[in-house]
Structure formats: C-alpha cells, structure tokens
Scaffold this motif. Structure first.
Motif, PDB file in Angstrom:
ATOM      1  N   SER A 258     -62.911  71.275  34.842  1.00 27.80           N
ATOM      2  CA  SER A 258     -61.852  70.448  34.282  1.00 27.80           C
ATOM      3  C   SER A 258     -61.778  69.107  34.995  1.00 27.80           C
ATOM      4  O   SER A 258     -62.043  69.012  36.199  1.00 27.80           O
ATOM      5  CB  SER A 258     -60.501  71.162  34.358  1.00 27.80           C
ATOM      6  OG  SER A 258     -60.142  71.430  35.692  1.00 27.80           O
ATOM      7  N   TYR A 259     -61.407  68.100  34.242  1.00 24.25           N
ATOM      8  CA  TYR A 259     -61.331  66.739  34.740  1.00 24.25           C
ATOM      9  C   TYR A 259     -60.006  66.108  34.334  1.00 24.25           C
ATOM     10  O   TYR A 259     -59.657  66.096  33.148  1.00 24.25           O
ATOM     11  CB  TYR A 259     -62.466  65.875  34.166  1.00 24.25           C
ATOM     12  CG  TYR A 259     -63.841  66.264  34.661  1.00 24.25           C
ATOM     13  CD1 TYR A 259     -64.432  65.603  35.735  1.00 24.25           C
ATOM     14  CD2 TYR A 259     -64.550  67.294  34.045  1.00 24.25           C
ATOM     15  CE1 TYR A 259     -65.691  65.954  36.190  1.00 24.25           C
ATOM     16  CE2 TYR A 259     -65.816  67.663  34.486  1.00 24.25           C
ATOM     17  CZ  TYR A 259     -66.376  66.987  35.562  1.00 24.25           C
ATOM     18  OH  TYR A 259     -67.625  67.349  36.011  1.00 24.25           O
ATOM     19  N   ALA A 260     -59.279  65.593  35.305  1.00 17.39           N
ATOM     20  CA  ALA A 260     -58.118  64.761  35.037  1.00 17.39           C
ATOM     21  C   ALA A 260     -58.587  63.312  34.956  1.00 17.39           C
ATOM     22  O   ALA A 260     -59.494  62.892  35.681  1.00 17.39           O
ATOM     23  CB  ALA A 260     -57.072  64.921  36.133  1.00 17.39           C
ATOM     24  N   MET A 261     -57.945  62.570  34.094  1.00 14.17           N
ATOM     25  CA  MET A 261     -58.305  61.167  33.937  1.00 14.17           C
ATOM     26  C   MET A 261     -57.792  60.358  35.134  1.00 14.17           C
ATOM     27  O   MET A 261     -56.845  60.751  35.816  1.00 14.17           O
ATOM     28  CB  MET A 261     -57.705  60.611  32.642  1.00 14.17           C
ATOM     29  CG  MET A 261     -57.986  61.463  31.408  1.00 14.17           C
ATOM     30  SD  MET A 261     -59.742  61.817  31.156  1.00 14.17           S
ATOM     31  CE  MET A 261     -60.366  60.177  30.761  1.00 14.17           C
ATOM     32  N   GLY A 262     -58.409  59.222  35.363  1.00 12.89           N
ATOM     33  CA  GLY A 262     -57.976  58.365  36.459  1.00 12.89           C
ATOM     34  C   GLY A 262     -56.550  57.888  36.309  1.00 12.89           C
ATOM     35  O   GLY A 262     -55.911  57.521  37.298  1.00 12.89           O
ATOM     36  N   ALA A 277     -63.020  58.782  35.341  1.00 15.67           N
ATOM     37  CA  ALA A 277     -62.455  57.443  35.172  1.00 15.67           C
ATOM     38  C   ALA A 277     -61.293  57.487  34.180  1.00 15.67           C
ATOM     39  O   ALA A 277     -61.091  58.462  33.456  1.00 15.67           O
ATOM     40  CB  ALA A 277     -63.535  56.483  34.684  1.00 15.67           C
ATOM     41  N   ALA A 278     -60.522  56.422  34.134  1.00 20.05           N
ATOM     42  CA  ALA A 278     -59.369  56.341  33.245  1.00 20.05           C
ATOM     43  C   ALA A 278     -59.797  56.336  31.781  1.00 20.05           C
ATOM     44  O   ALA A 278     -60.961  56.084  31.450  1.00 20.05           O
ATOM     45  CB  ALA A 278     -58.558  55.089  33.564  1.00 20.05           C
ATOM     46  N   GLY A 283     -63.642  57.616  30.494  1.00 16.47           N
ATOM     47  CA  GLY A 283     -63.848  58.686  31.455  1.00 16.47           C
ATOM     48  C   GLY A 283     -64.424  59.959  30.869  1.00 16.47           C
ATOM     49  O   GLY A 283     -65.217  60.646  31.523  1.00 16.47           O
ATOM     50  N   VAL A 284     -64.055  60.299  29.626  1.00 18.24           N
ATOM     51  CA  VAL A 284     -64.620  61.494  28.990  1.00 18.24           C
ATOM     52  C   VAL A 284     -66.111  61.299  28.747  1.00 18.24           C
ATOM     53  O   VAL A 284     -66.937  62.178  29.035  1.00 18.24           O
ATOM     54  CB  VAL A 284     -63.879  61.816  27.680  1.00 18.24           C
ATOM     55  CG1 VAL A 284     -64.582  62.946  26.928  1.00 18.24           C
ATOM     56  CG2 VAL A 284     -62.430  62.201  27.963  1.00 18.24           C
ATOM     57  N   ALA A 285     -66.481  60.150  28.227  1.00 18.06           N
ATOM     58  CA  ALA A 285     -67.891  59.872  27.950  1.00 18.06           C
ATOM     59  C   ALA A 285     -68.729  59.891  29.221  1.00 18.06           C
ATOM     60  O   ALA A 285     -69.869  60.381  29.221  1.00 18.06           O
ATOM     61  CB  ALA A 285     -68.032  58.524  27.242  1.00 18.06           C
ATOM     62  N   VAL A 286     -68.165  59.380  30.312  1.00 13.71           N
ATOM     63  CA  VAL A 286     -68.890  59.365  31.585  1.00 13.71           C
ATOM     64  C   VAL A 286     -69.330  60.770  31.972  1.00 13.71           C
ATOM     65  O   VAL A 286     -70.488  61.011  32.350  1.00 13.71           O
ATOM     66  CB  VAL A 286     -68.004  58.757  32.697  1.00 13.71           C
ATOM     67  CG1 VAL A 286     -68.597  59.015  34.075  1.00 13.71           C
ATOM     68  CG2 VAL A 286     -67.821  57.259  32.482  1.00 13.71           C
ATOM     69  N   VAL A 287     -68.420  61.738  31.855  1.00 18.25           N
ATOM     70  CA  VAL A 287     -68.736  63.109  32.241  1.00 18.25           C
ATOM     71  C   VAL A 287     -69.705  63.751  31.255  1.00 18.25           C
ATOM     72  O   VAL A 287     -70.668  64.424  31.652  1.00 18.25           O
ATOM     73  CB  VAL A 287     -67.446  63.945  32.349  1.00 18.25           C
ATOM     74  CG1 VAL A 287     -67.777  65.408  32.620  1.00 18.25           C
ATOM     75  CG2 VAL A 287     -66.552  63.393  33.449  1.00 18.25           C
ATOM     76  N   ILE A 288     -69.475  63.543  29.961  1.00 15.04           N
ATOM     77  CA  ILE A 288     -70.361  64.152  28.959  1.00 15.04           C
ATOM     78  C   ILE A 288     -71.788  63.645  29.124  1.00 15.04           C
ATOM     79  O   ILE A 288     -72.755  64.426  29.052  1.00 15.04           O
ATOM     80  CB  ILE A 288     -69.850  63.877  27.539  1.00 15.04           C
ATOM     81  CG1 ILE A 288     -68.518  64.611  27.311  1.00 15.04           C
ATOM     82  CG2 ILE A 288     -70.875  64.312  26.499  1.00 15.04           C
ATOM     83  CD1 ILE A 288     -67.875  64.305  25.975  1.00 15.04           C
ATOM     84  N   GLU A 289     -71.951  62.365  29.360  1.00 17.78           N
ATOM     85  CA  GLU A 289     -73.292  61.818  29.562  1.00 17.78           C
ATOM     86  C   GLU A 289     -73.983  62.478  30.748  1.00 17.78           C
ATOM     87  O   GLU A 289     -75.179  62.785  30.688  1.00 17.78           O
ATOM     88  CB  GLU A 289     -73.204  60.303  29.754  1.00 17.78           C
ATOM     89  CG  GLU A 289     -72.808  59.545  28.494  1.00 17.78           C
ATOM     90  CD  GLU A 289     -72.364  58.122  28.765  1.00 17.78           C
ATOM     91  OE1 GLU A 289     -72.040  57.415  27.797  1.00 17.78           O
ATOM     92  OE2 GLU A 289     -72.307  57.717  29.965  1.00 17.78           O
TER      93      GLU A 289
END
Length: 296
Positions: A258-262, A277-278, A283-289
């Motif tokens: 799980s990831y909380a946004m910035g 990231a915020a 931030g969601v795209a950063v993790v998916i990539e």
C-alpha cells in the motif's frame, strides 16, 4: 528515504505487513487526491500506466467515496475499463460499457431504519448536524445542507421525512448518509460521531470540511474490496492499494502493498506501508511503472 521517482523506499511498516516482492494481480486506487489531480483530471502518464497494467494482466479497481453517477471522471479518460467500488464500499459498479451505461453488480445498503436511528443519534450528539441521503439512483438533502456537490438534489426535505417509511427514499436502497457540521473541526467531528453511533454504521471522511460519510455496518472500501478479490481468488498480498484520506485507511491496511500519496492525511500515512509522490505529481503512475518494470 526517497528515490529519484519520489517513492519512499524505507518507511517503517506494521509488523504484520508483508513487503516481499509478490507480483500483483490487482491495483486498487482511490480517485480524489490520489489518482486524480487537484483539477480532477487524469494525466496522460497515469492513463498510460493503468492501460499498461491491464495489458500485463493486472486488474484495475477504482475504489472511491464517490457515487456511481460521478464515475464519468474516470471512464471519460480511461475508456471505460475497470470496476469501481463506490460510496466507500456501498456499491460495486461495472464501468466497461462506458459513460451512461454503468451497471451495479453489488449493493451494500445502510437500511432505512438504521439510517433514521443514526440521524437521531447524531442530532443528539452533535446539534446542528445537517444531512443528505445518497441512493443508487437518487440524491436528497436537507435545506441547510451546504451546496458542496456538483448537482442539485432530487428532493429537499428534513432527513426524518426523507427516510420515513413510505417516504421519497423508500423505493431505493440507501447507500450512504452524508452528515455536515458547520462549526466542528473535521477530525473532531469524525471522532465524536464514531463514539455516538458505535458499530451501528461505518463513519469516515474524505473531505477537507466537516463532512462525514456514513455507510452500513461493516461496509468500507476494504471489506468490499476483499469480497471482490475473494471472488477472483486474489489474496491481499497480491493487491497494491493507493489512497490519501481516512476513508482509505482500512484498504491501505488490508492490502499486501500500500502507498499513501505525498499529500495524504496523517491517518493514511500511518496506515500505508510506503509513500509515493503527490497526486499532482502522478504518484500512482510512478509506482505502477516501477511494478511493471520489475515483472519477470
């Protein structure tokens, strides 16, 4: 510690959390403050990342406090792919047929009698509280309820009358009560309401104002997501979740990753295993990539 993409790679996580590199089978993401930018747009980078995830065989669920009729913000940008858990778990909606053709596949209602008693308890515990009623295909509000939504209600009226047996709300399930207080601080109102109603209903919040979202007992983003995943044979450790507000806490705690946004609320930051990231920084795209790059 943050890497070059803005993802925190070494936050302390709850002891029960598994952070092994398990390839995910499902991505569950909140919308407002998480997937959506502050202007309610979905960035091209995020659209591409979600499409690439689905092309890799990873299912995408949108898990939101929004009602089903507000899901065009996703399907307009994302071409109708995915399922949506709406109303903080009160309903599951199939988006695959596109805007205007959303189909309810699960409904978890508050119950009219339970809603009436909840209104009574909150009026006694927090005088000045005003209410709105969210249903599958309708929305009603009291006259004093603020104009904070993007639509006019179907009906104005006192909540007791709206929810009365044989009243205007009787033909359809009540998915969610909305309770607003004009003077209380948001987190203080949330704590007070939870103490007053106990486990009769589920109370949470996602707004920066003193607006509470009230669902049926045991209904949350996490509990409905767990049901959907069980139907698919997907265990929690194969789910990646993203969120930013108190109504995401249970989902962030339940998911294996799980990831909380910035930009997240402190409760969401504490619940999540990691931080990205915020929302305005994709931030969601950063993790998916990153997930896709690490797939075998």
């Amino acid at each position: 510690m943050r890497d070059n993409d803005g993802v925190t790679s070494a936050l302390e996580a709850p002891a029960t959390r598994a952070h092994a590199a398990v390839p995910p089978r499902l991505i569950a993401t909140d919308l407002d403050g998480t997937l959506l930018r502050d202007d309610k747009s979905v960035s091209p980078r995020t659209v591409a990342a979600l499409a690439a995830a689905e092309a890799a065989g990873i299912e995408v669920f949108f898990v939101t406090g929004r009602p089903a009729r507000w899901m065009e913000v996703v399907s307009d940008h994302l071409h109708g792919h995915g399922l949506a858990i709406c109303g903080n778990g009160a309903a599951v909606v199939d988006l695959h047929e596109g805007p205007g053709h959303h189909r309810f596949t699960m409904v978890r209602e508050v119950g009219h009698a339970n809603a009436r008693e909840t209104v009574r308890l909150l009026r006694e515990g927090a005088p000045g509280t005003v209410f709105a009623v969210e249903q599958t295909y309708a929305f009603h509000q009291e006259h004093a309820y603020p104009s904070i939504h993007v639509e006019r209600p179907d009906t104005y009226g006192d909540a007791d009358e709206l929810l009365a047996p044989g009243g205007v709300t009787a033909p359809l399930p009540v998915l969610k009560l909305l309770a607003f207080h004009p003077a209380l601080e948001p987190d203080a109102f949330l704590a007070l309401a939870r103490a007053v109603v106990g486990d009769r209903v589920t109370v949470t919040r996602s707004s920066p104002t003193a607006l509470l979202e009230i669902s049926g007992p045991g209904v949350s983003k996490a509990s409905t997501l767990a049901m959907c995943c069980a139907e698919r044979g997907i265990p929690p450790e194969e789910v990646v979740a993203f969120g930013d507000m108190p109504n995401d806490v249970e989902m962030l705690t339940w998911a294996g990753q799980s990831y909380a946004m910035g930009n997240a609320h402190p409760d969401a930051l504490r619940a999540a295993g990691r931080r990205t990231a915020a929302n305005n920084e994709d931030g969601v795209a950063v993790v998916i990539e990153r997930i896709l790059a690490e797939l075998p």
